[in-house]
Design an enzyme around this catalytic site. Sequence first.
Site, PDB file in Angstrom:
ATOM      1  N   ARG A  11      43.288  33.565  72.680  1.00  0.00           N
ATOM      2  CA  ARG A  11      41.878  33.933  72.532  1.00  0.00           C
ATOM      3  C   ARG A  11      41.065  32.649  72.476  1.00  0.00           C
ATOM      4  O   ARG A  11      41.561  31.602  72.063  1.00  0.00           O
ATOM      5  CB  ARG A  11      41.675  34.705  71.222  1.00  0.00           C
ATOM      6  CG  ARG A  11      42.310  36.062  71.195  1.00  0.00           C
ATOM      7  CD  ARG A  11      42.400  36.605  69.768  1.00  0.00           C
ATOM      8  NE  ARG A  11      41.096  36.838  69.156  1.00  0.00           N
ATOM      9  CZ  ARG A  11      40.939  37.294  67.918  1.00  0.00           C
ATOM     10  NH1 ARG A  11      41.985  37.540  67.155  1.00  0.00           N
ATOM     11  NH2 ARG A  11      39.732  37.492  67.431  1.00  0.00           N
ATOM     12  N   SER A  13      38.473  32.027  70.532  1.00  0.00           N
ATOM     13  CA  SER A  13      37.725  31.818  69.281  1.00  0.00           C
ATOM     14  C   SER A  13      38.146  30.492  68.654  1.00  0.00           C
ATOM     15  O   SER A  13      39.252  29.997  68.898  1.00  0.00           O
ATOM     16  CB  SER A  13      37.998  32.962  68.304  1.00  0.00           C
ATOM     17  OG  SER A  13      39.312  32.844  67.773  1.00  0.00           O
ATOM     18  N   LYS A  82      49.283  39.635  62.566  1.00  0.00           N
ATOM     19  CA  LYS A  82      48.510  40.758  62.027  1.00  0.00           C
ATOM     20  C   LYS A  82      47.629  41.428  63.087  1.00  0.00           C
ATOM     21  O   LYS A  82      47.168  42.548  62.895  1.00  0.00           O
ATOM     22  CB  LYS A  82      47.662  40.312  60.837  1.00  0.00           C
ATOM     23  CG  LYS A  82      46.515  39.396  61.169  1.00  0.00           C
ATOM     24  CD  LYS A  82      45.697  39.053  59.928  1.00  0.00           C
ATOM     25  CE  LYS A  82      44.572  38.101  60.240  1.00  0.00           C
ATOM     26  NZ  LYS A  82      43.598  38.595  61.219  1.00  0.00           N
ATOM     27  N   ASP A  83      47.399  40.744  64.232  1.00  0.00           N
ATOM     28  CA  ASP A  83      46.575  41.325  65.298  1.00  0.00           C
ATOM     29  C   ASP A  83      47.395  42.065  66.351  1.00  0.00           C
ATOM     30  O   ASP A  83      46.832  42.644  67.278  1.00  0.00           O
ATOM     31  CB  ASP A  83      45.762  40.234  66.008  1.00  0.00           C
ATOM     32  CG  ASP A  83      44.666  39.657  65.123  1.00  0.00           C
ATOM     33  OD1 ASP A  83      44.183  40.396  64.243  1.00  0.00           O
ATOM     34  OD2 ASP A  83      44.302  38.481  65.311  1.00  0.00           O
ATOM     35  N   THR A 128      32.823  42.998  55.060  1.00  0.00           N
ATOM     36  CA  THR A 128      34.164  43.131  55.626  1.00  0.00           C
ATOM     37  C   THR A 128      34.233  44.398  56.462  1.00  0.00           C
ATOM     38  O   THR A 128      33.616  45.399  56.126  1.00  0.00           O
ATOM     39  CB  THR A 128      35.263  43.193  54.540  1.00  0.00           C
ATOM     40  OG1 THR A 128      36.535  43.305  55.190  1.00  0.00           O
ATOM     41  CG2 THR A 128      35.087  44.360  53.586  1.00  0.00           C
ATOM     42  N   SER A 130      37.375  45.414  57.274  1.00  0.00           N
ATOM     43  CA  SER A 130      38.786  45.764  57.077  1.00  0.00           C
ATOM     44  C   SER A 130      38.916  47.005  56.211  1.00  0.00           C
ATOM     45  O   SER A 130      38.461  47.017  55.066  1.00  0.00           O
ATOM     46  CB  SER A 130      39.506  44.585  56.420  1.00  0.00           C
ATOM     47  OG  SER A 130      40.680  45.001  55.770  1.00  0.00           O
ATOM     48  N   ARG A 132      41.607  48.026  55.017  1.00  0.00           N
ATOM     49  CA  ARG A 132      42.547  47.633  53.962  1.00  0.00           C
ATOM     50  C   ARG A 132      41.807  47.030  52.774  1.00  0.00           C
ATOM     51  O   ARG A 132      42.047  47.404  51.622  1.00  0.00           O
ATOM     52  CB  ARG A 132      43.540  46.598  54.542  1.00  0.00           C
ATOM     53  CG  ARG A 132      44.442  45.935  53.514  1.00  0.00           C
ATOM     54  CD  ARG A 132      45.217  44.776  54.148  1.00  0.00           C
ATOM     55  NE  ARG A 132      44.342  43.715  54.617  1.00  0.00           N
ATOM     56  CZ  ARG A 132      43.906  42.702  53.873  1.00  0.00           C
ATOM     57  NH1 ARG A 132      44.267  42.610  52.603  1.00  0.00           N
ATOM     58  NH2 ARG A 132      43.115  41.775  54.375  1.00  0.00           N
ATOM     59  N   ARG A 133      40.882  46.118  53.053  1.00  0.00           N
ATOM     60  CA  ARG A 133      40.125  45.496  51.954  1.00  0.00           C
ATOM     61  C   ARG A 133      39.190  46.516  51.293  1.00  0.00           C
ATOM     62  O   ARG A 133      39.089  46.575  50.064  1.00  0.00           O
ATOM     63  CB  ARG A 133      39.307  44.308  52.484  1.00  0.00           C
ATOM     64  CG  ARG A 133      40.160  43.112  52.870  1.00  0.00           C
ATOM     65  CD  ARG A 133      39.288  42.008  53.476  1.00  0.00           C
ATOM     66  NE  ARG A 133      40.073  40.831  53.828  1.00  0.00           N
ATOM     67  CZ  ARG A 133      39.910  40.131  54.951  1.00  0.00           C
ATOM     68  NH1 ARG A 133      39.003  40.492  55.833  1.00  0.00           N
ATOM     69  NH2 ARG A 133      40.653  39.066  55.193  1.00  0.00           N
ATOM     70  N   ARG A 150      31.844  42.282  61.486  1.00  0.00           N
ATOM     71  CA  ARG A 150      32.862  41.790  62.406  1.00  0.00           C
ATOM     72  C   ARG A 150      32.459  40.397  62.872  1.00  0.00           C
ATOM     73  O   ARG A 150      31.448  39.859  62.485  1.00  0.00           O
ATOM     74  CB  ARG A 150      32.965  42.729  63.619  1.00  0.00           C
ATOM     75  CG  ARG A 150      33.583  44.088  63.353  1.00  0.00           C
ATOM     76  CD  ARG A 150      35.065  44.196  63.662  1.00  0.00           C
ATOM     77  NE  ARG A 150      35.515  43.307  64.725  1.00  0.00           N
ATOM     78  CZ  ARG A 150      35.364  43.530  66.028  1.00  0.00           C
ATOM     79  NH1 ARG A 150      34.794  44.636  66.450  1.00  0.00           N
ATOM     80  NH2 ARG A 150      35.802  42.671  66.918  1.00  0.00           N
ATOM     81  N   GLY A 151      33.282  39.835  63.744  1.00  0.00           N
ATOM     82  CA  GLY A 151      33.020  38.492  64.255  1.00  0.00           C
ATOM     83  C   GLY A 151      34.000  37.507  63.660  1.00  0.00           C
ATOM     84  O   GLY A 151      34.637  37.786  62.650  1.00  0.00           O
ATOM     85  N   ASN A 152      34.140  36.348  64.320  1.00  0.00           N
ATOM     86  CA  ASN A 152      35.089  35.358  63.793  1.00  0.00           C
ATOM     87  C   ASN A 152      34.569  34.784  62.472  1.00  0.00           C
ATOM     88  O   ASN A 152      33.442  35.051  62.058  1.00  0.00           O
ATOM     89  CB  ASN A 152      35.375  34.270  64.840  1.00  0.00           C
ATOM     90  CG  ASN A 152      34.158  33.450  65.196  1.00  0.00           C
ATOM     91  OD1 ASN A 152      33.440  32.963  64.326  1.00  0.00           O
ATOM     92  ND2 ASN A 152      33.911  33.282  66.488  1.00  0.00           N
ATOM     93  N   ARG A 156      30.889  35.072  60.617  1.00  0.00           N
ATOM     94  CA  ARG A 156      30.681  35.813  59.367  1.00  0.00           C
ATOM     95  C   ARG A 156      30.041  34.920  58.307  1.00  0.00           C
ATOM     96  O   ARG A 156      29.210  35.383  57.529  1.00  0.00           O
ATOM     97  CB  ARG A 156      32.009  36.381  58.848  1.00  0.00           C
ATOM     98  CG  ARG A 156      32.551  37.481  59.751  1.00  0.00           C
ATOM     99  CD  ARG A 156      33.714  38.208  59.121  1.00  0.00           C
ATOM    100  NE  ARG A 156      34.612  38.714  60.140  1.00  0.00           N
ATOM    101  CZ  ARG A 156      35.613  39.565  59.911  1.00  0.00           C
ATOM    102  NH1 ARG A 156      35.829  40.004  58.698  1.00  0.00           N
ATOM    103  NH2 ARG A 156      36.387  39.969  60.880  1.00  0.00           N
ATOM    104  N   CYS A 243      44.938  50.593  63.719  1.00  0.00           N
ATOM    105  CA  CYS A 243      43.978  49.634  63.173  1.00  0.00           C
ATOM    106  C   CYS A 243      43.056  50.238  62.111  1.00  0.00           C
ATOM    107  O   CYS A 243      42.430  49.510  61.352  1.00  0.00           O
ATOM    108  CB  CYS A 243      43.145  49.007  64.286  1.00  0.00           C
ATOM    109  SG  CYS A 243      41.888  50.091  64.947  1.00  0.00           S
TER     110      CYS A 243
END
Length: 310
Positions: A11, A13, A82-83, A128, A130, A132-133, A150-152, A156, A243
């Site tokens: 990627r 990023s 994780k991706d 976030t 996520s 999960r979070r 979202r975003g790198n 963020r 996801c």
Amino acid sequence: MSADLIRIVSRDSPMALAQVERVRAELAALHPDTRTEVVPVRTTGDKWMGDLSAVEGKGAFTKEVDAALLAGEADLAVHCVKDIPADRPLPAGTVFATFLRRDDIRDALIHPGGLCLDELPAGTRIGTSSVRRAAQLAASHPHLLCVPMRGNANRRLEKLAAGEADALLLAASGLERIGRPDVITEILSPEVMCPPIGAGVLALQCREGDTGLIDAVSGLGDPAAHRETTAERMFLHVLQGHCNSPIAGYAQVERNGDLSLRAKVFTPDGKTVLNAHEWAGALDPATLGTSVAVSLLRQGARELVDGIAH
């Protein structure tokens, strides 16, 4: 060493490119005569700022990278484990060549005022996207508010500075990789914020026929990371997590070689939390992953996972 040039696809990023630089440095130390070249690609997940489930979920970050590998435009791909989706196999014709030594698996809180998680006042907006979070925060800190972001990591941090949230939760290892550990207010223990499957592990993927390359990069691998990742990914595979599944967990190899896996499945509102923690000793990691998944399935995890749109 068969090839004197290894083309590495990733990627585009800043975080992904920093990860590639780690691989290039480790390869240069191991095989000084080998040249490496970076082939950056822009993925669907990086272009799309909406809900990931609308664009194939996690595969949105790997599809274009896989395509470059299969088309012969690159030889080696660097992925955050994780991706990489675990509810379907790797693209046919590709394999994991190795897993690098694991970085920090924990989440980090960033609060401009320097407050820790337990000190944040009611209504604090946590940026976030996520599940999960968000599910874990809903369970442990229901007075806090999660706002989708979202975003790198750099993007963020800009959004935080612009006032779109009051605090952020990001991966500690990611902030280290982009050289921004200075912004971390508090690193959360896995007991407070259970990490995602595959946290902190970089995987090297290549075409299965490239045995010379597989042999060449295998020296970068870390046996503990391999065992932990194998257990975690088998766990996620058996659960068929996607996801949008609030699933968390991490395996750990102890100093004596014993392997354990702790895992959780949540409802998105955090009101239901299923837990499992098992030891495999020195046994097969995949068996451990399967066993922990079955333990959670016995508690009703299938209904939780299937009850969430994706």
